[in-house]
Design a protein around this motif. Structure first.
Motif, short mmCIF file in Angstrom:
data_model
loop_
_atom_site.label_atom_id
_atom_site.label_comp_id
_atom_site.label_asym_id
_atom_site.label_seq_id
_atom_site.Cartn_x
_atom_site.Cartn_y
_atom_site.Cartn_z
N HIS A 109 64.34 10.41 78.69
CA HIS A 109 64.33 11.09 79.98
C HIS A 109 64.11 10.08 81.09
N THR A 110 64.94 10.18 82.14
CA THR A 110 64.85 9.26 83.28
C THR A 110 64.08 9.90 84.43
N MET A 111 63.12 9.14 84.96
CA MET A 111 62.34 9.56 86.12
C MET A 111 62.51 8.49 87.19
N ARG A 112 63.32 8.77 88.20
CA ARG A 112 63.61 7.77 89.24
C ARG A 112 64.09 6.49 88.56
N SER A 158 53.79 6.38 90.76
CA SER A 158 54.54 6.51 89.52
C SER A 158 53.86 7.46 88.56
N ASP A 162 56.68 15.44 86.52
CA ASP A 162 57.92 15.55 85.77
C ASP A 162 57.66 16.09 84.36
N TYR A 201 55.18 12.68 76.35
CA TYR A 201 55.90 11.53 76.92
C TYR A 201 55.33 10.26 76.31
N VAL A 228 54.34 11.04 89.78
CA VAL A 228 55.70 11.48 89.49
C VAL A 228 55.85 11.80 88.01
N LEU A 229 55.31 10.93 87.15
CA LEU A 229 55.43 11.14 85.71
C LEU A 229 54.76 12.44 85.28
N GLN A 236 59.37 19.44 82.84
CA GLN A 236 60.18 19.42 81.62
C GLN A 236 59.58 20.29 80.53
#
Length: 293
Positions: free
Chosen positions: A204-207, A149, A156, A227, A152-153, A160
């Protein structure tokens, strides 16, 4: 043997070569494979290379005290992916059409990461207690999910920042409306003595996770993307080894460079902060600490 027949035969035995090298192939079918190897120099050479690889891996020694969480997550994801592919292949092919393995699925995991999985296995110190290596499956799954996670964050966040989307709002008073979506209080960071102009924000959506994405411009023309997220769901300390730990003002901060951008992350009272900019690591560290005040 014709070229077409040779290709067909090689295709039939190709996936089983690794299992053969490790003695995992059913003896009856090992004889069939050996008959093929005598007539097929390319497959024979592949077996020789696999044996050399195994010998090299057995001589390998761990360079650190353990396996990084991010690497462990990548290996687990690769193995899971190959297991899914293997299950689909098993459904499409009959049992009689290919050699049988003694331990079903062994070749799938090996094909995913033969070298990496082996190194992960030996990376644990020889003198470590045996029980320490037998973590409960639920805890291991949580650790792997947390590491993945965070990775991914961070990826991402940089994406962005490099290609920003238009904000949903430019009014900082709207930020509390994000709280139910993000799961933590969302407030405009005050960067104290560092001049910063608030440019806007969006959810903002991440998975299956959400973060509040806040955009700033500091020192005239340097864009900064922040974030805010739930650090209990995405633990910041799992950012290693992607980011390196520091202790500043008695607070742990994780700092590094991703795709040419400076990235810093920290957490306070369950709220995670991750920041991307084109500024240096020192200023990024100051900004993320100031954001938590």
């Amino acid at each position: 043997m014709s070229a077409a027949k040779s290709i067909e035969s090689c295709s039939r035995f190709d996936y089983a070569l690794s299992a053969y090298v490790d003695g995992e192939l059913d003896p009856d079918h090992a004889v069939d494979l050996e008959s093929h190897l005598v007539q097929c120099p390319p497959c024979f050479e592949q077996v020789r290379l696999l044996r050399s690889l195994r010998a090299s891996l057995k001589r390998a020694r761990p360079s650190g005290s353990g396996c990084p969480d991010a690497l462990r997550a990548r290996v687990a994801a690769a193995v899971a992916h190959e297991q899914a592919r293997g299950a689909a292949r098993d459904a499409a092919q009959s049992h009689e059409a290919r050699p049988r393995l003694v331990h079903k699925g062994y070749a799938i995991a090996l094909a995913a990461a033969a070298g990496v999985v082996f190194i992960v296995g030996v990376a644990r110190r020889p003198d470590a207690p045996a029980d320490a290596a037998k973590a409960s499956p639920s805890r291991a799954a949580v650790d792997l999910a947390g590491a993945e996670s965070v990775e991914v964050l961070l990826d991402d966040l940089v994406t962005q920042h490099a290609q920003p989307l238009p904000p949903e709002t430019t009014n900082p008073e709207d930020l509390p409306r994000f709280d139910p979506f993000v799961g933590v209080p969302v407030r405009r960071p005050q960067f104290q003595s560092i001049p910063a102009n608030f440019m806007g924000a969006r959810v903002h959506t991440m998975r299956d996770r959400r973060a509040a994405l806040l955009q700033f411009v500091v020192r005239g023309n340097h864009r900064v993307t922040v974030y805010l997220f739930n650090s209990r769901a995405v633990p910041v300390q799992k950012a290693q080894p992607i980011l390196q730990p520091r202790v500043v003002r008695e607070r742990p901060v994780y700092v590094g460079n991703i795709n040419g951008y400076s990235v810093a992350a920290a957490e306070r009272s369950g709220v995670g902060y991750a920041l991307a900019s084109d500024l240096g690591d020192d200023l990024s560290t100051q900004l993320v600490l100031a954001a938590m005040q």
